[in-house]
Design an enzyme around this catalytic site. Structure first.
Site, PDB file in Angstrom:
ATOM      1  N   SER A  13      -0.342  -7.319  -6.411  1.00  0.00           N
ATOM      2  CA  SER A  13      -0.620  -7.225  -4.977  1.00  0.00           C
ATOM      3  C   SER A  13      -1.773  -6.279  -4.655  1.00  0.00           C
ATOM      4  CB  SER A  13       0.632  -6.773  -4.222  1.00  0.00           C
ATOM      5  OG  SER A  13       1.008  -5.468  -4.601  1.00  0.00           O
ATOM      6  N   LYS A  69       4.866  -2.377   3.518  1.00  0.00           N
ATOM      7  CA  LYS A  69       3.537  -1.863   3.186  1.00  0.00           C
ATOM      8  C   LYS A  69       2.760  -1.500   4.451  1.00  0.00           C
ATOM      9  CE  LYS A  69       3.232  -4.234  -1.248  1.00  0.00           C
ATOM     10  NZ  LYS A  69       2.629  -5.322  -2.032  1.00  0.00           N
TER      11      LYS A  69
END
Length: 806
Positions: free
Chosen positions: A656, A699
């Site tokens: 990611s 996030k």
């Protein structure tokens, strides 16, 4: 190439509230229970299929995540099937009078097992006085005395006749302490040896010969005496049998009338009567014992307890087939065991100490087992498979099965089984068993795979509200207001990591309902409000965010270096997520890149020091492929680059961060500084397309918390993959900041969009002739790589010429 859009998402895309029109009720008290399977149609159909197929091997493995309602649905469907099924038979063990080591198993209609056990207990309690009364009766004693008197008369008559014959020949039959002997007599008295020696020789010879003849007759009488005794004892025994038959026969006959429809029981009762008749004298001579195990061992004394019945499985209280859940599936708890007791310093056992396992109790019905528990118990898995393959249960100790002990023990007759076994476990266990256990697919042919989530639409939203009401009533939780239900449904989307789905993880939803009720009752409210649900969610986060707070504190104190303003070349804010228990949180992490002349290697420092996982390393290798394919098709990629997660002291896994790493590389190659007010997450492929990642909400919130703590400037935000927009269910404070223009979420689909956003420099798209505008990122990068290639060639040329001249 279309113009790149750099507009942030509107606040309406950051959170999908529950539409109040879909909730047409005031509280969950107005909603009926959910009477159908919600969201698990495939699994429910598979379970029903497995239950309906009555063929060997069609047992079930229910796979899915823990807490997803697997046990609840399995119990419900099994309960429905069990209610329609007949009540299975009872099973008992009885003594095998021919081979006591091998107790006999008997099948009885449900409810008849406990009756037979009670009847035999009553019989045993009546046997002792009946036997005593029979043997102590005057009639029996008189008959025994008469038989014994007859034996005595026969013996006395034979000896009297022998004595008379001896007397007529001047010889006396004398009884001595050592037996019988003969001696010549004179005047009615035995002769002394001196007197006998004075007799004429002819007379001595006659007497000697006669004594020898009489001795032979005495021997014949003595040899017949044991036979007469045996005949007498046989007559006494026959008398005892006849007496016992009369004394207890009517008790057995009464029982036989009650069980006339059960041939096995009649055969057992006949065996009991035969054994009582044969063993009656021994039973009478042995003291009566109250305990059912104290005097009965496998090779012990004769005891009345041998006529008892061991009720192994009692289905008298059932109204359908049994549904058994075995929480501790050890080998003994699955297939049964034979207990032992200490007696006179020795371990002994008997058929009354045979104990049922869960396979016995579930016989004729359904057995539910946790796969992980079965597999972690020694030999339990093998014992289960052995029983399913053989269609019968053989009760053996582990020592017997694997030849670890040689002691003599019971061998109970195997019991045939017909049941469905339902294993509940994680997907990984199912796939491992399928791959490595050749018996697994033969014994567990039906796979019931649970969904982790369902589509969030109007119909499912209404059904989810019913599910909340059903869970609340099942757990005795006070009703929820409509707004509270809406908040729970919204949280279900957050748990599913998708604004268009709802989680099927009912354990987490149930826990939230319980905790919301706690806060409602604390406020003396009779219904749960939206505020109570919010308070419960905040409390959940507070209980689990110690590590998150410590990490944020380290960033705010500049222990972990993270910039949220200014610009830096080759430096970018990535986002790392961590899961601890049920809690997932994320925080920004600094990623830096450096470039130098080389041979086209992109070095992942995390991998070099063995902190990087395989997927992370794969992501870095894709970056090298992207750079070569886009900027160096016709020439060698003459650079070496290094990437590192700064201040990372643990394993790094996942791809990611590959978009952020690529942006850092492009930044350092183009010498275009990156805005530190932005954070980036997303993975990329070899063509520069941005791909979805996980934990997108956490996030974004992780970077927002740092920016908010330092003060929102209006320039800060997060770049996410466009594919992740549907997954957004952000906290209310993040949504409000975005709505006020203080924080931004940028969706990107291509690396060009990302690099343009983080640098503020156009990415640069080739025109029809393939030319890239000067001053753009792509032009600057291509120029830099070309210069590095030329420089490398200039270094290599003198070396080649020197080698040629040499």
């Amino acid at each position: 190439m279309a113009e790149i859009s750099t507009a942030p998402l509107g606040h309406e895309h950051l959170y999908q509230p529950c539409k109040r029109a879909e909730l047409d009720f005031d509280t969950t008290a107005d909603l009926p229970d959910l009477d159908d399977v919600f969201g698990q149609d495939r699994a429910a159909e598979a379970i029903r299929f497995g239950l309906e197929v009555e063929r060997p091997g069609y047992n079930l493995f229910v796979l899915g995540d823990h807490g997803g309602g697997r046990h609840w649905l399995v119990n419900r469907l099994l309960g429905e099937a069990a209610a329609e099924a007949p009540v299975p038979d009872d099973w008992v063990y009885v003594n095998n009078f021919d081979e006591p080591r091998k107790p006999n198993a008997m099948r009885l209609p449900a409810g008849r097992g406990v009756k037979l056990r009670n009847d035999m207990q009553k019989l045993v309690s009546e046997l002792a006085p009946a036997i005593s009364a029979a043997f102590e009766s005057d009639q029996y004693r008189q008959q025994v005395d008469a038989i014994q008197e007859e034996l005595k008369k026969k013996q006395d008559s034979a000896l009297q006749q022998l004595g008379d014959d001896a007397a007529r020949n001047g010889i006396a039959l004398l009884r001595t302490p050592h037996g019988f002997t003969f001696a010549p007599i004179k005047d009615g008295e035995p002769m002394s040896p001196e007197e006998f020696s004075r007799l004429p020789k002819r007379e001595q010879t006659r007497v000697t010969n006669k004594v020898a003849e009489l001795t032979e007759r005495l021997k014949d009488i003595m040899q017949q005496a044991p036979r007469w005794h045996r005949e007498t004892m046989a007559r006494v025994n026959e008398l005892s049998r006849e007496t016992l038959g009369l004394a207890v026969g009517h008790l057995i006959e009464e029982l036989k009338e009650r069980y006339a429809d059960l041939p096995e029981v009649i055969e057992f009762l006949n065996a009991v009567l035969k054994d009582i008749v044969e063993s009656g004298q021994q039973l009478h001579e042995q003291p009566h014992q109250e305990s059912d195990i104290d005097t009965l061992s496998m090779v012990g004394q004769i005891s009345l307890q041998r006529y008892l019945v061991n009720l192994l499985v009692d289905n008298s209280g059932l109204e359908g087939a049994p549904v058994v859940y075995e929480d501790n599936p050890t080998h003994h708890y699955l297939v049964g065991r034979v207990d032992q007791i200490a007696q006179m310093g020795t371990l002994v056992t008997n058929f009354l100490l045979v104990k049922a396992g869960s396979l016995h109790r579930a016989n004729g019905g359904y057995l539910i087992l946790d796969a992980a528990k079965v597999l972690t118990q020694p030999y339990a898995w093998e014992g289960l498979k052995r029983a399913l393959r053989a269609h019968k249960i053989q009760i053996e100790s582990l020592g017997q099965v694997y030849g670890l002990i040689n002691t003599l023990s019971l061998e109970p007759e195997p019991i045939p089984i017909k049941l469905k076994v339902v294993l509940v476990g994680e997907r990984l266990l199912y796939y491992l068993l399928s791959a490595y256990d050749p018996d697994f697919q033969e014994l567990f042919k039906v796979e019931a795979d649970f969904e982790n989530d369902v589509a969030r639409n109007e119909g499912n939203t209404r059904l989810y509200a019913q599910l909340i009401a059903t869970l609340g009533r099942a757990n005795k939780i006070i009703p929820l207001e409509r707004e509270a239900v809406a908040r729970v449904i919204e949280h279900a989307s957050r748990l599913a990591d998708d604004s268009e789905k709802l989680t099927t993880h009912v354990r987490k939803i149930t826990d939230l309902l319980r905790e919301s009720e706690h806060f409602a009752r604390r406020g003396d409210r009779e219904v749960i409000s939206r505020t109570d649900v919010e308070e419960a969610l905040r409390a959940q986060i507070y209980r689990t965010d110690r590590v998150k707070r410590k990490t944020q504190q380290a960033i705010l104190e500049d222990v972990l270096l993270i910039d949220t303003e200014g610009t830096r070349s080759g430096q970018i804010n990535g986002l790392a997520a961590a899961t601890l228990g049920d809690a997932t949180f994320a925080h920004p992490v600094r990623i830096t890149a450096t470039v130098r002349l080389g041979e086209g290697d992109v070095i992942d420092i995390e991998r070099e020091v063995e902190l990087g996982g395989a997927i992370h390393s794969k992501g870095v290798m894709i970056l090298s492929s992207f750079l070569g394919a886009r900027y160096s098709r016709g020439m060698p990629l003459s650079l070496n680059a290094s990437l590192v997660f700064e201040q990372s002291y643990g394993p790094v896994e996942g791809d990611s961060a590959s978009l952020a790493e690529l942006c850092a590389l492009l930044s350092v190659l183009s010498d275009a500084p990156i805005s530190q007010s932005l954070a980036v997450t997303g993975s990329v492929n070899q063509h520069g397309q941005v791909q979805a990642i996980g934990a997108v909400n956490e996030k974004i919130e992780g970077f927002f918390d740092i920016c908010n703590a330092r003060g929102l400037s209006g320039d800060q935000g997060v770049l996410i993959p466009s594919a992740n927009v549907r997954h957004l269910m952000l906290r209310e404070d993040v949504v409000e900041a975005a709505k006020a223009g203080k924080f931004h979420i940028y969706p990107v689909s291509e690396v060009d969009e990302a690099i343009e956003l983080v640098t503020g420099v156009p990415a640069g798209a080739p025109d029809e002739e393939g030319n890239i505008p000067a001053g753009t990122i792509n032009h600057l990068v291509a120029t830099q790589i070309a210069e590095m290639t030329a420089q490398r060639r200039s270094f290599n040329r003198p070396a080649a010429e020197s080698q040629e001249n040499g």
